[in-house]
Design a protein around this motif. Structure first.
Motif, mmCIF file in Angstrom:
data_model
loop_
_atom_site.group_PDB
_atom_site.id
_atom_site.type_symbol
_atom_site.label_atom_id
_atom_site.label_comp_id
_atom_site.label_asym_id
_atom_site.label_seq_id
_atom_site.Cartn_x
_atom_site.Cartn_y
_atom_site.Cartn_z
ATOM 1 N N LEU A 1 -16.289 60.540 -1.213
ATOM 2 C CA LEU A 1 -17.010 61.819 -1.125
ATOM 3 C C LEU A 1 -17.028 62.465 -2.502
ATOM 4 N N PHE A 2 -18.219 62.544 -3.091
ATOM 5 C CA PHE A 2 -18.379 63.153 -4.415
ATOM 6 C C PHE A 2 -18.480 64.667 -4.241
ATOM 7 N N VAL A 3 -17.404 65.347 -4.582
ATOM 8 C CA VAL A 3 -17.393 66.817 -4.524
ATOM 9 C C VAL A 3 -17.829 67.302 -5.900
ATOM 10 N N ASP A 4 -19.073 67.675 -6.009
ATOM 11 C CA ASP A 4 -19.665 67.997 -7.304
ATOM 12 C C ASP A 4 -19.152 69.321 -7.846
ATOM 13 N N GLU A 5 -19.560 69.625 -9.052
ATOM 14 C CA GLU A 5 -19.076 70.806 -9.754
ATOM 15 C C GLU A 5 -19.500 72.114 -9.112
ATOM 16 N N PHE A 6 -20.595 72.122 -8.369
ATOM 17 C CA PHE A 6 -21.062 73.352 -7.721
ATOM 18 C C PHE A 6 -20.257 73.619 -6.453
ATOM 19 N N ILE A 7 -20.140 72.602 -5.626
ATOM 20 C CA ILE A 7 -19.365 72.734 -4.397
ATOM 21 C C ILE A 7 -17.891 72.966 -4.726
ATOM 22 N N PRO B 1 -19.525 53.267 0.134
ATOM 23 C CA PRO B 1 -20.568 54.026 -0.564
ATOM 24 C C PRO B 1 -20.071 55.360 -1.123
ATOM 25 N N LEU B 2 -20.867 55.888 -2.043
ATOM 26 C CA LEU B 2 -20.639 57.220 -2.603
ATOM 27 C C LEU B 2 -21.575 58.188 -1.900
ATOM 28 N N ILE B 3 -21.035 59.248 -1.340
ATOM 29 C CA ILE B 3 -21.900 60.237 -0.676
ATOM 30 C C ILE B 3 -21.634 61.611 -1.259
ATOM 31 N N GLY B 4 -22.663 62.441 -1.259
ATOM 32 C CA GLY B 4 -22.547 63.757 -1.878
ATOM 33 C C GLY B 4 -23.164 64.846 -1.043
ATOM 34 N N LEU B 5 -22.781 66.073 -1.350
ATOM 35 C CA LEU B 5 -23.159 67.240 -0.554
ATOM 36 C C LEU B 5 -24.307 68.030 -1.173
ATOM 37 N N GLU B 6 -24.323 68.121 -2.489
ATOM 38 C CA GLU B 6 -25.327 68.920 -3.203
ATOM 39 C C GLU B 6 -26.438 67.993 -3.695
ATOM 40 N N PRO B 7 -27.673 68.161 -3.168
ATOM 41 C CA PRO B 7 -28.760 67.238 -3.528
ATOM 42 C C PRO B 7 -28.996 67.097 -5.026
ATOM 43 N N SER B 8 -28.985 68.200 -5.767
ATOM 44 C CA SER B 8 -29.307 68.113 -7.191
ATOM 45 C C SER B 8 -28.254 67.326 -7.962
ATOM 46 N N ALA B 9 -27.035 67.288 -7.448
ATOM 47 C CA ALA B 9 -25.967 66.546 -8.118
ATOM 48 C C ALA B 9 -25.959 65.083 -7.705
ATOM 49 N N ALA C 1 -25.834 51.119 -13.515
ATOM 50 C CA ALA C 1 -26.410 52.368 -13.001
ATOM 51 C C ALA C 1 -27.217 52.112 -11.741
ATOM 52 N N LYS C 2 -28.003 51.027 -11.763
ATOM 53 C CA LYS C 2 -28.823 50.702 -10.592
ATOM 54 C C LYS C 2 -27.960 50.311 -9.405
ATOM 55 N N GLN C 3 -26.903 49.537 -9.644
ATOM 56 C CA GLN C 3 -26.005 49.138 -8.556
ATOM 57 C C GLN C 3 -25.354 50.360 -7.927
ATOM 58 N N LEU C 4 -24.937 51.300 -8.771
ATOM 59 C CA LEU C 4 -24.334 52.534 -8.257
ATOM 60 C C LEU C 4 -25.357 53.342 -7.469
ATOM 61 N N ALA C 5 -26.586 53.444 -8.005
ATOM 62 C CA ALA C 5 -27.645 54.205 -7.330
ATOM 63 C C ALA C 5 -27.927 53.641 -5.947
ATOM 64 N N ASN C 6 -27.910 52.309 -5.827
ATOM 65 C CA ASN C 6 -28.207 51.671 -4.542
ATOM 66 C C ASN C 6 -27.144 51.916 -3.481
ATOM 67 N N CYS C 7 -25.962 52.355 -3.911
ATOM 68 C CA CYS C 7 -24.859 52.599 -2.973
ATOM 69 C C CYS C 7 -24.522 54.081 -2.867
ATOM 70 N N THR C 8 -25.448 54.923 -3.307
ATOM 71 C CA THR C 8 -25.232 56.373 -3.321
ATOM 72 C C THR C 8 -26.165 57.054 -2.322
ATOM 73 N N TYR C 9 -25.614 58.000 -1.563
ATOM 74 C CA TYR C 9 -26.395 58.650 -0.510
ATOM 75 C C TYR C 9 -26.094 60.143 -0.446
ATOM 76 N N PHE D 1 -26.371 59.379 4.919
ATOM 77 C CA PHE D 1 -25.286 58.513 5.394
ATOM 78 C C PHE D 1 -25.059 58.709 6.891
ATOM 79 N N ILE D 2 -24.973 59.956 7.321
ATOM 80 C CA ILE D 2 -24.717 60.228 8.742
ATOM 81 C C ILE D 2 -25.908 59.775 9.585
ATOM 82 N N GLN D 3 -27.117 59.980 9.090
ATOM 83 C CA GLN D 3 -28.306 59.516 9.810
ATOM 84 C C GLN D 3 -28.244 58.013 10.063
#
Length: 973
Positions: free
Chosen positions: A738-744, A807-815, A833-841, A846-848
């Motif tokens: 769970l990527f907890v970004d700088e805004f959250i 996978p890497l999942i995040g809460l804030e869309p812009s981040a 970068a592409k491999q990481l992007a393909n596993c990021t949601y 992710f829940i969907q």
């Protein structure tokens, strides 16, 4: 500029606006055509008295006026070196609706779809329907005599114009409308310019030999899409010239002015004949053919039915959508591998009546025995088929590199009886020029849209540009067809009018022009005395291409200049909020061309191409044109050419600031995470401090924040080893990061707590990543070197952790979505970068997916009734979609969810904080979002997944919006 003192005086006298700076002149130097002419000035008149001042100025100073509305002309109609007169901002009133007479009176700047939305409660609509109908304007439609897909049923714009209020070249007000014979005789007696016009036309057209010459040379009258030159072939059918014919009509010079491209008079008011709304029940029969020939042979016979549209597309278009993921659903109606599909739409007032006419139509199809499959589409299947056709055309026109699909021969029309043979010869001609014929046709109207693929930066292709157009013009003439069906003559086809209608008739057009406009002030170079079609092109041929080094990787477009050049001027960025989407929020607020996606791309193209500075980005004009860009990214998905202006802006900011230094406020917002981290160490103290009036005022003054804007509160960040969930007694379904970004993390950490609790309660093992920042703040302010460093660091850190299984999942869309966008442009290691992007949601995605796999079910959530209204983040709309948020919020069985049809909220990170942008920010919010939030009942919960969006909603409405994850966490049982 020798006229500058006079222009300054004119500017003082106008109620509207007048610009003659380099930026505005360059923005109006092009339209949606291949042409470029730098105008003397740009005027935005407020009323007809302003227009009279402009006419007077043009007459006295040997210049001209080029009328313009949305600027989507494909033939160069809006390009000229005089004063471009843009009526799209102020001439926008719907003046009158006469329900009984079924008429509407409007100003020329009224958008076609806007008018029809207004007319809907009256049960009426304006029939002609162009592909640009959500931004094209009635004035432009009259100037071009526009038609569109519905012309076989509702005719063309010329058929609908009842009267025009105009201003002539001597500044006199004249209304043109149908005249009885007595009224016409009275006009002949006038000792005015209006009288001269009527006398000249009567004396010129009254002789039998003249009328016979017109009839023998002009396109066949059964071609209703004929727009070559002035429509004198229509005038001779009036009772003034043909009194013996019982079907002759009253003389109405509106027939002449419609399609005249603003070359005769300046129109200020238009009265239109309306139609009843079409029947509500419709079906589309998609006929599949094994050959183009079989398709075309069927058209004339099928047009005996009462069709509303009859559109053709070939396998070139269909094949482009085969491997496009987003079009797979839209392709479901296709059976086998057709070479051509003919889309025939039928309508009726009841289901029974519709079924009867569909069956009758299918019987005709069976008798022809030309098609091999004939699926009948209804409801949203029709929309999907139409969307497929549009998508294919968009992909066809979105060619990477300097070769482009060029508008020049894309507007030819012939009689239906000639269509089959004409296209056979047309195809042979294209083969001769090494061009692949792509068939996209308004088949029912006998009109073929085809653009040759040419590189107009090369002189040999400019030669071919002319040669192809000349050859097609000769072919069209042999069939007595129309070279200009609906896109007008402009610059690209006006040269060929003498060929198309004969020299004698062309001399008549010249006399009409000189009578209306003796000093040639109205849009010169169009229709008569035409500019050469292969001069004044957008690009200088055989030029040395500028080499521009960038931090962001624009290799997918072959460089940043070609990324800007992808803009073809179609003006999709000018559509208004009521027509959906998010592009372009700043234009929607200001209604200024300068604030469109098109303007930003055009301005950057101009300066990167023509600047002599070592740093081509170092221009204040570029700073001005990018200043109101919110980097919402809507253009990357909604623009048919996918021009990524957010990336163009970031690159511009970087280079401009390199030359001019970084402002304190920009540096602060770029480094906001550093300061937020400090505030989050003692949130209770810093929040109390900032809440004091004195400190708040000082902070806002120092950072250039608007006094009305609230400052966000700090929150205590989540610790990596924090555990607030139920213990997992069984093997977890999946492990994730769970990527907890700088805004959250520093401003709304309670959402991160909710996410961890929710996911672990649903039996997922969660690893917290909250010691990294996404780099979003640096990207948004053009600090690209710092952003690049963060990107490389994050990829290096996450590479060994993140995979398809974890996978890497995040809460804030812009981040989180920056991992799938900017990271690919900034990273040194593109593969990682592409491999990481393909596993990021995004967490909703992710829940969907987990819901689809059956890992999360409605039984895990409450059965209570709750009503939710959701506003999606711009980056989510542009890069993924809002359906994931809708789906997860709808999981609890009694949760009623609706998506607010809003575009951008107007906040966009630091944009909405800044004092000089605050008003625009709030204007954007007021377009759709704020009114929608204010309308909901007290029990309805507002949901928004963007931190900026929640902030904007609170400041604009006082309502506290929740993140979708908080909603689901609270719904757990």
């Amino acid at each position: 500029m020798k006229l500058k003192p006079l222009l300054n005086q004119l500017k003082l006298n106008l109620k509207g606006e007048l610009y003659f700076d380099d930026l505005m002149r360059k923005l109006y130097a092009t339209d949606a055509s291949v042409y470029r002419k730098l105008p003397l000035a740009v005027a935005l008149p407020k009323d007809k008295y302003d227009i009279k001042l402009l006419i007077d100025f043009a007459q006295k100073n040997d210049t001209s006026l080029i009328p313009r509305t949305a600027g989507t002309s494909l033939a160069g109609q809006c390009v000229g070196d005089g004063i471009v007169v843009d009526v799209s901002k102020y001439f926008t009133r719907i003046i009158d609706i006469n329900e009984k007479a079924k008429t509407a009176t409007v100003q020329p700047g009224v958008v076609r779809d806007e008018l029809n939305n207004y007319l809907k409660p009256f049960g009426l609509f304006f029939g002609p329907n162009t592909s640009t109908s959500n931004r094209c304007m009635i004035g432009g439609m009259v100037g071009n005599n526009s038609s569109g897909t519905t012309s076989i049923q509702y005719g063309v714009t010329r058929d609908k114009v009842i009267s025009l209020k105009t201003i002539l070249g001597d500044s006199s007000d004249v209304e043109f409308k149908a005249l009885s014979k007595n009224e016409f005789k009275n006009k002949l007696e006038l000792k005015t310019l209006e009288g001269d016009i009527y006398r000249n036309i009567f004396e010129t057209l009254k002789r039998d030999e003249v009328q016979k010459e017109i009839q023998s040379q002009f396109p066949k009258p059964q071609i209703h899409r004929r727009n070559t030159g002035y429509a004198i072939d229509e005038l001779i059918n009036s009772n003034v010239f043909d009194s013996s014919n019982p079907e002759s009509t009253e003389l109405n010079l509106c027939q002449l002015l419609a399609g005249s491209e603003g070359t005769l008079a300046f129109t200020t008011e238009i009265t239109l004949q309306l139609d009843d709304l079409p029947p509500t029940k419709n079906a589309m029969v998609a006929l599949h053919f094994e050959s183009i020939e079989k398709c075309l042979k069927s058209v004339e016979s099928l047009m005996q039915h009462d069709l509303y549209t009859c559109e053709m597309m070939d396998d070139s278009i269909l094949n482009l959508t085969k491997h496009n993921k987003t079009q797979q659903e839209n392709r479901r109606f296709i059976e086998g591998d057709p070479v051509a599909i003919l889309m025939c739409e039928l309508k009726a007032n009841s289901e029974n009546e519709l079924n009867a006419i569909v069956n009758e139509f299918l019987e005709s199809v069976d008798r022809l025995n030309l098609s091999y499959a004939n699926p009948v589409l209804k409801d949203d299947a029709i929309d999907k088929a139409i969307e497929l056709r549009k998508a294919g055309l968009g992909l066809l026109g979105n060619i990477i590199g300097d070769k482009k699909a060029v508008a020049c021969i894309e507007d030819t029309a012939v009689a239906l009886t000639d269509l089959d043979n004409y296209i056979s010869e047309f195809t042979a001609l294209m083969v001769k020029h090494n061009q692949k014929a792509v068939y996209y046709a308004h088949a029912g109207a006998g009109e073929l849209h085809l653009r040759p693929i040419l590189d107009l930066k090369k002189s040999e292709d400019v030669v071919l540009f002319r040669k192809i157009t000349e050859d097609v013009a000769k072919l069209v003439k042999r069939y007595k067809g129309s070279m200009s069906g609906e896109h007008g003559d402009g610059i690209v086809r006006a040269e060929f009018i003498p060929l198309m209608i004969g020299e004698k008739n062309y001399e008549i057009l010249k006399r009409i022009k000189s009578t209306f406009d003796p000093n040639n002030i109205f849009n010169p170079g169009k229709i008569v005395n035409a500019y050469p079609m292969d001069k004044n092109l957008r690009y200088q041929s055989d030029r040395t291409e500028p080499e521009i080094k960038t931090v962001l990787d624009f290799s997918s477009a072959q460089g940043i200049l070609r990324e800007a050049e992808k803009c073809n001027g179609s003006g999709d960025c000018r559509k208004l909020p009521e027509f959906g989407g998010a592009m372009c929020p700043s234009y929607r607020a200001t209604r200024n061309e300068k604030d469109t996606t098109r303007a930003r791309a055009n301005a950057l193209r101009e300066f990167l191409t023509h600047s002599t500075k070592p740093n081509k980005f170092n221009h204040e004009e570029l700073k001005e044109v990018f200043s109101l860009c919110l980097s919402c990214k809507a253009c990357a998905s909604e623009c048919p050419s996918s021009v990524d202006v957010a990336s163009l802006k970031a690159e511009f900011q970087y280079h401009f600031q390199k030359a001019n230094g970084f402002k304190f406020k920009d540096r602060f917002f770029a480094k906001a995470t550093k300061y937020n981290k400090i505030g989050a160490k003692a949130p209770w103290f810093f929040n109390a401090l900032i809440n004091t009036k004195f400190v708040s005022k000082i902070v806002k003054l120092t950072l250039g924040i608007h006094p009305e804007r609230s400052i966000p509160h700090f929150s205590r960040p989540m610790k990596i080893n924090f555990n607030n969930s139920k213990s997992i007694d069984v093997k977890p379904i999946k492990t994730l990061y769970l990527f907890v970004d700088e805004f959250i993390n520093y401003l709304e950490s309670e959402i991160a707590f909710d996410a961890k609790y929710l996911l672990e309660s649903l039996n997922y093992k969660v690893h917290i990543i909250n010691n990294l920042e996404s780099g979003r703040t640096y990207m948004s302010k053009g600090f690209l070197e710092e952003a690049k460093s963060i990107v490389n660091k994050n990829i290096s850190h996450l590479k060994p952790l993140v995979s398809e299984d974890t996978p890497l999942i995040g809460l804030e869309p812009s981040a989180i979505l920056s991992f799938k966008d900017e990271y690919l442009r900034l990273a040194d290691d593109k593969r990682d970068a592409k491999q990481l992007a393909n596993c990021t949601y995004l967490i909703e995605e992710f829940i969907q997916n987990e819901i689809k796999e059956g890992n999360i079910t409605k039984e895990q959530f409450t059965a209570n009734k709750v009503e939710l209204k959701f506003h999606g983040h711009c980056h989510q709309k542009a890069q993924t979609n809002q359906k994931s948020s809708f789906d997860i919020l709808s999981l609890p069985e009694n949760y009623s969810v609706s998506i607010i049809p809003s575009g951008c909220c107007g906040m966009a990170g630091s944009f909405g904080f800044e004092k000089d942008k605050y008003n625009v920010s709030m204007q954007i919010g007021e377009q759709t979002l704020f009114p929608a939030v204010r309308k909901v009942s007290a029990n309805t919960i507002i949901v928004a997944n963007g931190t900026s969006c929640r902030h904007q909603i609170k400041d604009g409405t006082g309502v506290v919006a929740k993140h979708p994850i908080t909603i689901l966490k609270e719904a757990l049982v």
